[in-house]
Structures are given as C-alpha cells and as structure tokens.
Design a protein around this motif. Structure first.
Motif, PDB file in Angstrom:
ATOM      1  N   THR A 134       0.829  -1.198   0.000  1.00 17.00           N
ATOM      2  CA  THR A 134       0.000   0.000   0.000  1.00 17.00           C
ATOM      3  C   THR A 134       0.867   1.252   0.000  1.00 17.00           C
ATOM      4  O   THR A 134       0.467   2.293  -0.544  1.00 17.00           O
ATOM      5  CB  THR A 134      -0.937   0.012   1.220  1.00 17.00           C
ATOM      6  OG1 THR A 134      -0.156  -0.158   2.413  1.00 17.00           O
ATOM      7  CG2 THR A 134      -1.950  -1.112   1.131  1.00 17.00           C
ATOM      8  N   TYR A 179      -2.915   5.645  -1.280  1.00 21.02           N
ATOM      9  CA  TYR A 179      -3.843   4.601  -0.837  1.00 21.02           C
ATOM     10  C   TYR A 179      -4.651   5.071   0.375  1.00 21.02           C
ATOM     11  O   TYR A 179      -5.881   4.917   0.424  1.00 21.02           O
ATOM     12  CB  TYR A 179      -3.073   3.326  -0.494  1.00 21.02           C
ATOM     13  CG  TYR A 179      -3.931   2.222   0.091  1.00 21.02           C
ATOM     14  CD1 TYR A 179      -4.688   1.398  -0.732  1.00 21.02           C
ATOM     15  CD2 TYR A 179      -3.981   2.011   1.477  1.00 21.02           C
ATOM     16  CE1 TYR A 179      -5.481   0.394  -0.198  1.00 21.02           C
ATOM     17  CE2 TYR A 179      -4.767   1.011   2.006  1.00 21.02           C
ATOM     18  CZ  TYR A 179      -5.514   0.202   1.170  1.00 21.02           C
ATOM     19  OH  TYR A 179      -6.298  -0.784   1.702  1.00 21.02           O
ATOM     20  N   VAL A 216      -7.484   7.424  -0.474  1.00 25.17           N
ATOM     21  CA  VAL A 216      -8.651   6.761  -1.076  1.00 25.17           C
ATOM     22  C   VAL A 216      -9.465   6.025  -0.018  1.00 25.17           C
ATOM     23  O   VAL A 216     -10.692   6.146   0.044  1.00 25.17           O
ATOM     24  CB  VAL A 216      -8.197   5.797  -2.195  1.00 25.17           C
ATOM     25  CG1 VAL A 216      -9.381   4.977  -2.720  1.00 25.17           C
ATOM     26  CG2 VAL A 216      -7.539   6.575  -3.329  1.00 25.17           C
ATOM     27  N   ILE A 217      -8.803   5.278   0.844  1.00 25.69           N
ATOM     28  CA  ILE A 217      -9.507   4.520   1.881  1.00 25.69           C
ATOM     29  C   ILE A 217     -10.227   5.458   2.859  1.00 25.69           C
ATOM     30  O   ILE A 217     -11.339   5.178   3.316  1.00 25.69           O
ATOM     31  CB  ILE A 217      -8.509   3.611   2.637  1.00 25.69           C
ATOM     32  CG1 ILE A 217      -7.973   2.537   1.702  1.00 25.69           C
ATOM     33  CG2 ILE A 217      -9.171   2.979   3.858  1.00 25.69           C
ATOM     34  CD1 ILE A 217      -9.033   1.715   1.013  1.00 25.69           C
ATOM     35  N   ILE A 269     -15.919   1.186  -4.237  1.00 21.72           N
ATOM     36  CA  ILE A 269     -15.139   0.422  -3.258  1.00 21.72           C
ATOM     37  C   ILE A 269     -16.115  -0.298  -2.345  1.00 21.72           C
ATOM     38  O   ILE A 269     -17.042   0.308  -1.801  1.00 21.72           O
ATOM     39  CB  ILE A 269     -14.252   1.328  -2.385  1.00 21.72           C
ATOM     40  CG1 ILE A 269     -13.429   2.292  -3.232  1.00 21.72           C
ATOM     41  CG2 ILE A 269     -13.318   0.471  -1.518  1.00 21.72           C
ATOM     42  CD1 ILE A 269     -12.633   3.298  -2.398  1.00 21.72           C
ATOM     43  N   ARG A 309     -16.208  -2.439   1.166  1.00 25.59           N
ATOM     44  CA  ARG A 309     -15.399  -2.657   2.363  1.00 25.59           C
ATOM     45  C   ARG A 309     -16.088  -3.683   3.255  1.00 25.59           C
ATOM     46  O   ARG A 309     -17.225  -3.499   3.663  1.00 25.59           O
ATOM     47  CB  ARG A 309     -15.228  -1.333   3.119  1.00 25.59           C
ATOM     48  CG  ARG A 309     -14.368  -1.434   4.365  1.00 25.59           C
ATOM     49  CD  ARG A 309     -14.227  -0.080   5.053  1.00 25.59           C
ATOM     50  NE  ARG A 309     -15.482   0.356   5.676  1.00 25.59           N
ATOM     51  CZ  ARG A 309     -15.607   1.463   6.404  1.00 25.59           C
ATOM     52  NH1 ARG A 309     -14.551   2.262   6.572  1.00 25.59           N
ATOM     53  NH2 ARG A 309     -16.763   1.792   6.936  1.00 25.59           N
ATOM     54  N   TYR A 320     -10.778  -4.652   1.220  1.00 25.33           N
ATOM     55  CA  TYR A 320     -11.393  -3.730   0.279  1.00 25.33           C
ATOM     56  C   TYR A 320     -11.388  -4.330  -1.129  1.00 25.33           C
ATOM     57  O   TYR A 320     -10.384  -4.899  -1.567  1.00 25.33           O
ATOM     58  CB  TYR A 320     -10.635  -2.401   0.243  1.00 25.33           C
ATOM     59  CG  TYR A 320     -10.635  -1.645   1.555  1.00 25.33           C
ATOM     60  CD1 TYR A 320     -11.592  -0.677   1.823  1.00 25.33           C
ATOM     61  CD2 TYR A 320      -9.650  -1.893   2.521  1.00 25.33           C
ATOM     62  CE1 TYR A 320     -11.580   0.028   3.021  1.00 25.33           C
ATOM     63  CE2 TYR A 320      -9.637  -1.188   3.721  1.00 25.33           C
ATOM     64  CZ  TYR A 320     -10.604  -0.240   3.963  1.00 25.33           C
ATOM     65  OH  TYR A 320     -10.596   0.454   5.157  1.00 25.33           O
ATOM     66  N   PHE A 374     -12.103  -3.195  -5.120  1.00 25.20           N
ATOM     67  CA  PHE A 374     -12.220  -2.021  -5.981  1.00 25.20           C
ATOM     68  C   PHE A 374     -12.725  -2.449  -7.363  1.00 25.20           C
ATOM     69  O   PHE A 374     -12.268  -3.449  -7.931  1.00 25.20           O
ATOM     70  CB  PHE A 374     -10.862  -1.340  -6.154  1.00 25.20           C
ATOM     71  CG  PHE A 374     -10.235  -0.902  -4.857  1.00 25.20           C
ATOM     72  CD1 PHE A 374     -10.390   0.401  -4.397  1.00 25.20           C
ATOM     73  CD2 PHE A 374      -9.486  -1.795  -4.089  1.00 25.20           C
ATOM     74  CE1 PHE A 374      -9.799   0.810  -3.202  1.00 25.20           C
ATOM     75  CE2 PHE A 374      -8.898  -1.394  -2.898  1.00 25.20           C
ATOM     76  CZ  PHE A 374      -9.065  -0.087  -2.448  1.00 25.20           C
ATOM     77  N   ARG A 375     -13.649  -1.657  -7.881  1.00 24.43           N
ATOM     78  CA  ARG A 375     -14.202  -1.968  -9.193  1.00 24.43           C
ATOM     79  C   ARG A 375     -14.483  -0.685  -9.960  1.00 24.43           C
ATOM     80  O   ARG A 375     -15.204   0.190  -9.481  1.00 24.43           O
ATOM     81  CB  ARG A 375     -15.502  -2.773  -9.043  1.00 24.43           C
ATOM     82  CG  ARG A 375     -16.231  -3.061 -10.360  1.00 24.43           C
ATOM     83  CD  ARG A 375     -15.397  -3.909 -11.287  1.00 24.43           C
ATOM     84  NE  ARG A 375     -16.173  -4.395 -12.420  1.00 24.43           N
ATOM     85  CZ  ARG A 375     -15.656  -4.741 -13.590  1.00 24.43           C
ATOM     86  NH1 ARG A 375     -14.346  -4.658 -13.780  1.00 24.43           N
ATOM     87  NH2 ARG A 375     -16.413  -5.184 -14.566  1.00 24.43           N
ATOM     88  N   SER A 414      -7.485  -5.192  -1.545  1.00 20.89           N
ATOM     89  CA  SER A 414      -6.426  -4.875  -0.587  1.00 20.89           C
ATOM     90  C   SER A 414      -6.781  -5.397   0.798  1.00 20.89           C
ATOM     91  O   SER A 414      -7.950  -5.429   1.195  1.00 20.89           O
ATOM     92  CB  SER A 414      -6.177  -3.363  -0.527  1.00 20.89           C
ATOM     93  OG  SER A 414      -7.269  -2.687   0.063  1.00 20.89           O
ATOM     94  N   ILE A 457      -7.921   4.385 -10.547  1.00 18.09           N
ATOM     95  CA  ILE A 457      -8.442   4.463  -9.181  1.00 18.09           C
ATOM     96  C   ILE A 457      -7.498   5.269  -8.297  1.00 18.09           C
ATOM     97  O   ILE A 457      -7.909   6.189  -7.590  1.00 18.09           O
ATOM     98  CB  ILE A 457      -8.653   3.048  -8.609  1.00 18.09           C
ATOM     99  CG1 ILE A 457      -9.805   2.354  -9.347  1.00 18.09           C
ATOM    100  CG2 ILE A 457      -8.943   3.098  -7.105  1.00 18.09           C
ATOM    101  CD1 ILE A 457      -9.963   0.884  -9.011  1.00 18.09           C
TER     102      ILE A 457
END
Length: 307
Positions: free
Chosen positions: A84, A90, A93-94, A113, A115, A129, A131-132, A172, A188
C-alpha cells in the motif's frame, strides 16, 4: 496476500449482515468526492456471493500467476501485487469512507469500493477492500430499459442504474494490494503522480546528473513523457541498476555502436550529450541495462517488455 486468503475471508462472511459497506467515488484529475449508499442485507449477501465466484474462478485458473507490480503493465495471464505504501495515495482513497458527503449520480461514478469488516466487533476494525471501476449502462443508445413489476413492464431510467457484476479490479488487505486490472489501478489511484515522484528520485541521483550533459532539459523532457516516467520508475524500484549504469559506463560507447543507438558522447566519452526528445528512449533503455548479447549464440537483444 494470496487469493486463498481472500477466499477464506469471503467464505467466513457469506452472510455479512451489515459488515459490508460500499462507496461510490468520482475522480476528477487527482481529486476525489464520495458518497456512501445504504445496502440492504440481501444485496450484501449477493455481492459477497459474486465476489466468491470471481476469486474462486481466479484460483482455479492454472494459467494465472502472481507477479510483482510492474509500472508498465502486466500480461493477460498475470495479476500483480505491491504494498500500500507503493501506491502513495492509498490512505487518501480509503479515508474517503470517513468523508463521504453529497450523493453522486450513477453516470458520474468513476469506481466503487466495497469494504468488508473481517474481525470481531470487540476488536479494532480490520477491513478487506474490493475495488471496481464503474461500467456505465449505456449499451442501449436508442430505446430504454424495462422491468416487470406486478405483471406490468415499466420503464427504467438507464442513467439511474449501477452495474455490480462481481468482477474485481483490485483487492487490498492490511498492507498489500492485488491488481487484476493494471489500467484500472491507475484510474483508481494517483499512480501517475507516484510514478513521477519515483522518476524524480532517479533523476536527482548525482551519478545520473554527472553522466548527462544538458541535464535540465533532459530532466524536463523525461518528466513530461508518461512512458519514460514508467521506465524510470522501474529503475527506481531496483537501485542496483543505477549502480551498474555508473560503474560500467565505460562500456556504454560499445553498446551504442553495437545497437546503433541515437546517443552521442562528449570527447572523453564520460557523459552523454542530450540533444532532443528522440534520444529519450535509447538513453533510458541504456540506463536500465536493457541491451544485451547472448553468450551461446552471440545474439543481440533488447529487454523491452512494455517499456
């Protein structure tokens, strides 16, 4: 992180019961805005089911192999891993989960995202997580979507639909990220900015500076070329390459002659004279020690995978 680790967590939370949350994110340049929608219990279960199918399918694919993350890309039968910390933003974003505000229209969603909390409520939260990248439902250019309600078909607004197909671009857990789609990884995260930072580290090395005449022009041209930035990032990931470039620079004229490269040297052949952008590829490939000659057949070659 291994695919089995992801699979085991999904198996454990087949019915997440409120442990799965989603975030719709819009990315404009390097800026983000986010919205956290409510997800019904049934939908949470269905999303986990789709993710399980996706991960199981990847685990069953004997031709799929994991490789270290490559800034230049990955092959069709590969997925990559990095830390990360490597991604750079990173955390930004989170942390969007903590700053989500105004609602976002489906057509404006850049990526989603998901979670999933994967530990007990008595412990500090630990999440995995998924991601798409958002795939907008615009396959019907003329006409419209319909849905059957109480034996009657009713029109649906296509720009109000969000597609969730179970596909995963990245996942992740803790300090590791797996990328199944390299281009989505760049879209992303702000990887281009991270690559630029890495490239600058290479260019700021005194040993590189002393080997390039007209260095400031060379540096500017490098940092304005996305492909060159990726190549320099690959060099930065292996500092020994710069050591080799400096220590064996005396062999550079022979390489230039053997491969007919667009590179010229000063009179002492102690530095390269940079003249124009057309030289960037040859110079940075030389820095990367990408030119070689085989021992057995004495063949010339270039290690040019995605560079």
């Amino acid at each position: 992180m291994e695919l089995q680790d992801v699979q085991l967590l999904l198996e454990r939370f087949t019915e997440p019961n409120g442990r799965l949350t989603a975030l719709f994110v819009t990315k404009t340049g390097t800026k983000y805005s986010a919205f956290q929608p409510q997800i019904s219990t049934n939908l949470q279960t269905e999303i986990i089911r789709l993710f399980k199918e996706t991960i199981n399918s990847k685990r069953d694919d004997e031709n799929l192999s994991k490789v270290p993350f490559n800034p230049s890309g990955q092959e069709q039968d590969e997925y990559s891993e990095c830390s990360t910390d490597y991604v750079g933003n990173y955390g930004e974003v989170i942390n969007l989960f903590d700053s989500a505000n105004s609602e976002i229209e489906p057509d404006d969603i850049s990526f989603i995202i998901f979670r999933l909390r994967v530990n007990d409520d008595t412990e500090s939260p630990r999440y995995i997580y998924f991601f798409r990248k958002n795939h907008k439902l615009k396959t019907i250019r003329k006409g419209f979507w319909m849905r059957k309600v109480d034996h009657t078909f009713r029109k649906l607004e296509g720009n109000k639909l969000v597609a969730i197909d179970g596909a995963i671009d990245a996942v992740s857990l803790d300090d590791s990220i797996l990328f199944f789609s390299h281009i989505s990884a760049e879209r992303i995260f702000n990887l281009r900015e991270k690559f630029r930072e890495n490239a600058s580290l290479v260019l700021n090395d005194d040993r590189v500076v002393e080997r390039i005449d007209n260095f400031e022009e060379f540096q500017d041209d490098c940092l304005n070329d996305a492909r060159i930035i990726r190549r320099l990032t690959k060099i930065q990931s292996n500092p020994a390459i710069i050591d080799l470039f400096h220590e064996h620079f005396g062999n550079a004229p022979e390489v230039v002659e053997l491969f007919d490269l667009n590179i010229t040297f000063n009179d002492e052949e102690s530095s390269i004279i940079y003249e124009n952008k057309e030289q960037l590829t040859h110079i940075t490939m030389l820095m990367r020690d990408a030119y070689y000659r085989t021992i057995l057949a004495d063949r010339k070659g270039i290690d040019d995978f995605n560079v």
